[in-house]
Design a protein around this motif. Structure first.
Motif, PDB file in Angstrom:
ATOM      1  N   ARG A  18      68.035  70.089  56.478  1.00  0.00           N
ATOM      2  CA  ARG A  18      67.797  70.373  57.679  1.00  0.00           C
ATOM      3  C   ARG A  18      66.660  70.836  58.384  1.00  0.00           C
ATOM      4  N   THR A  19      65.801  71.603  57.532  1.00  0.00           N
ATOM      5  CA  THR A  19      64.450  71.852  57.715  1.00  0.00           C
ATOM      6  C   THR A  19      63.544  70.880  57.784  1.00  0.00           C
ATOM      7  N   ALA A  20      63.711  69.961  56.643  1.00  0.00           N
ATOM      8  CA  ALA A  20      62.801  68.896  56.496  1.00  0.00           C
ATOM      9  C   ALA A  20      63.046  67.545  57.091  1.00  0.00           C
ATOM     10  N   LEU A  21      64.278  67.484  57.955  1.00  0.00           N
ATOM     11  CA  LEU A  21      64.471  66.015  58.689  1.00  0.00           C
ATOM     12  C   LEU A  21      64.681  66.415  60.142  1.00  0.00           C
ATOM     13  N   SER A  22      64.069  65.456  60.990  1.00  0.00           N
ATOM     14  CA  SER A  22      64.430  65.413  62.386  1.00  0.00           C
ATOM     15  C   SER A  22      65.895  64.795  62.408  1.00  0.00           C
ATOM     16  N   ASN A  23      66.491  64.871  63.606  1.00  0.00           N
ATOM     17  CA  ASN A  23      67.647  64.200  63.882  1.00  0.00           C
ATOM     18  C   ASN A  23      67.681  62.830  63.761  1.00  0.00           C
ATOM     19  N   ASN A  24      66.479  62.151  64.290  1.00  0.00           N
ATOM     20  CA  ASN A  24      66.374  60.592  64.106  1.00  0.00           C
ATOM     21  C   ASN A  24      66.358  60.143  62.679  1.00  0.00           C
ATOM     22  N   ALA A  25      65.715  61.265  61.858  1.00  0.00           N
ATOM     23  CA  ALA A  25      65.664  60.710  60.254  1.00  0.00           C
ATOM     24  C   ALA A  25      66.930  60.705  59.631  1.00  0.00           C
ATOM     25  N   ILE A  26      67.768  61.698  60.121  1.00  0.00           N
ATOM     26  CA  ILE A  26      69.238  61.670  59.423  1.00  0.00           C
ATOM     27  C   ILE A  26      69.933  60.535  60.114  1.00  0.00           C
ATOM     28  N   LEU A  27      69.568  60.081  61.378  1.00  0.00           N
ATOM     29  CA  LEU A  27      70.310  58.822  62.097  1.00  0.00           C
ATOM     30  C   LEU A  27      69.853  57.675  61.220  1.00  0.00           C
ATOM     31  N   LEU A  28      68.700  57.449  61.010  1.00  0.00           N
ATOM     32  CA  LEU A  28      68.255  56.405  60.392  1.00  0.00           C
ATOM     33  C   LEU A  28      68.545  56.185  58.845  1.00  0.00           C
ATOM     34  N   TYR A  29      68.598  57.224  58.223  1.00  0.00           N
ATOM     35  CA  TYR A  29      69.383  57.496  56.824  1.00  0.00           C
ATOM     36  C   TYR A  29      70.696  56.980  56.857  1.00  0.00           C
ATOM     37  N   ALA A  30      71.775  57.170  57.878  1.00  0.00           N
ATOM     38  CA  ALA A  30      72.934  56.863  58.095  1.00  0.00           C
ATOM     39  C   ALA A  30      72.763  55.204  58.314  1.00  0.00           C
ATOM     40  N   PHE A  31      72.053  54.787  58.987  1.00  0.00           N
ATOM     41  CA  PHE A  31      72.037  53.124  59.120  1.00  0.00           C
ATOM     42  C   PHE A  31      71.436  52.580  57.711  1.00  0.00           C
ATOM     43  N   LEU A  32      70.627  53.035  56.874  1.00  0.00           N
ATOM     44  CA  LEU A  32      70.199  52.500  55.639  1.00  0.00           C
ATOM     45  C   LEU A  32      71.396  52.789  54.670  1.00  0.00           C
ATOM     46  N   VAL A  33      72.188  53.955  54.544  1.00  0.00           N
ATOM     47  CA  VAL A  33      73.283  53.845  53.769  1.00  0.00           C
ATOM     48  C   VAL A  33      74.232  52.657  54.072  1.00  0.00           C
ATOM     49  N   ASP A  34      74.311  52.728  55.564  1.00  0.00           N
ATOM     50  CA  ASP A  34      75.551  51.529  55.912  1.00  0.00           C
ATOM     51  C   ASP A  34      75.029  50.276  55.431  1.00  0.00           C
ATOM     52  N   ARG A  35      73.834  49.991  55.556  1.00  0.00           N
ATOM     53  CA  ARG A  35      73.133  48.769  55.035  1.00  0.00           C
ATOM     54  C   ARG A  35      73.162  48.374  53.543  1.00  0.00           C
ATOM     55  N   GLN A  36      73.230  49.662  52.717  1.00  0.00           N
ATOM     56  CA  GLN A  36      73.365  49.520  51.434  1.00  0.00           C
ATOM     57  C   GLN A  36      74.527  49.010  50.891  1.00  0.00           C
ATOM     58  N   LYS A  37      75.524  49.383  51.714  1.00  0.00           N
ATOM     59  CA  LYS A  37      76.860  49.082  51.239  1.00  0.00           C
ATOM     60  C   LYS A  37      77.135  47.322  51.257  1.00  0.00           C
ATOM     61  N   LEU A  38      76.067  47.017  52.045  1.00  0.00           N
ATOM     62  CA  LEU A  38      76.284  45.457  52.333  1.00  0.00           C
ATOM     63  C   LEU A  38      75.414  44.807  51.409  1.00  0.00           C
ATOM     64  N   SER A  39      74.200  45.593  50.889  1.00  0.00           N
ATOM     65  CA  SER A  39      73.693  45.194  49.456  1.00  0.00           C
ATOM     66  C   SER A  39      74.408  44.958  48.498  1.00  0.00           C
ATOM     67  N   ILE A  40      75.063  46.095  48.419  1.00  0.00           N
ATOM     68  CA  ILE A  40      76.017  46.031  46.897  1.00  0.00           C
ATOM     69  C   ILE A  40      76.957  44.988  46.984  1.00  0.00           C
ATOM     70  N   LYS A  41      77.332  44.863  48.086  1.00  0.00           N
ATOM     71  CA  LYS A  41      78.563  43.399  48.018  1.00  0.00           C
ATOM     72  C   LYS A  41      77.811  41.993  47.860  1.00  0.00           C
ATOM     73  N   ASN A  42      76.568  41.952  48.180  1.00  0.00           N
ATOM     74  CA  ASN A  42      75.897  40.782  48.034  1.00  0.00           C
ATOM     75  C   ASN A  42      75.129  40.880  46.932  1.00  0.00           C
ATOM     76  N   GLY A  43      75.049  41.994  45.946  1.00  0.00           N
ATOM     77  CA  GLY A  43      74.396  41.826  44.719  1.00  0.00           C
ATOM     78  C   GLY A  43      73.025  42.087  44.659  1.00  0.00           C
ATOM     79  N   TRP A  44      72.274  42.740  45.505  1.00  0.00           N
ATOM     80  CA  TRP A  44      70.995  42.808  45.661  1.00  0.00           C
ATOM     81  C   TRP A  44      70.405  43.962  45.052  1.00  0.00           C
TER      82      TRP A  44
END
Length: 101
Positions: A18-44
């Motif tokens: 909470r002290t190290a990250l801005s709200n936008n960084a947290i939001l970007l992380y959520a997008f990255l985690v979401d995209r990672q699910k697709l990468s796992i599905k595609n075998g990347w």
């Protein structure tokens, strides 16, 4: 198929994140985690670890920010050890997302 929502780990709203990250960084992380699910599905994977591609331009569109801001957000996530980027020469960086924080 993409999920119609993003999940954000509650832990990101507690110290030390909470002290190290801005709200936008947290939001970007959520997008990255979401995209990672697709990468796992595609075998990347590299060395058994899934990776994603998300350029600064993609991040700009996802969270409606400028390029300097997007680059700052990636650096915030790296400093918090939530992602690791691997340069690919002239191609987009491979991003390894740390989950289960």
């Amino acid at each position: 198929m993409e999920t119609p929502f993003l999940q954000v780990p509650k832990r990101l709203f507690e110290p030390p994140y909470r002290t190290a990250l801005s709200n936008n960084a947290i939001l970007l992380y959520a997008f990255l985690v979401d995209r990672q699910k697709l990468s796992i599905k595609n075998g990347w994977y590299e060395d058994g670890e899934p990776f994603v591609f998300l350029t600064a331009e993609d991040a700009m569109k996802s969270i409606c920010c400028s390029k300097p801001t997007a680059l700052t957000l990636f650096r915030e996530l790296e400093a918090a050890r939530l992602i690791r980027r691997k340069k690919q020469g002239n191609r987009a960086c491979k991003i390894f997302v740390r989950e289960g924080i």
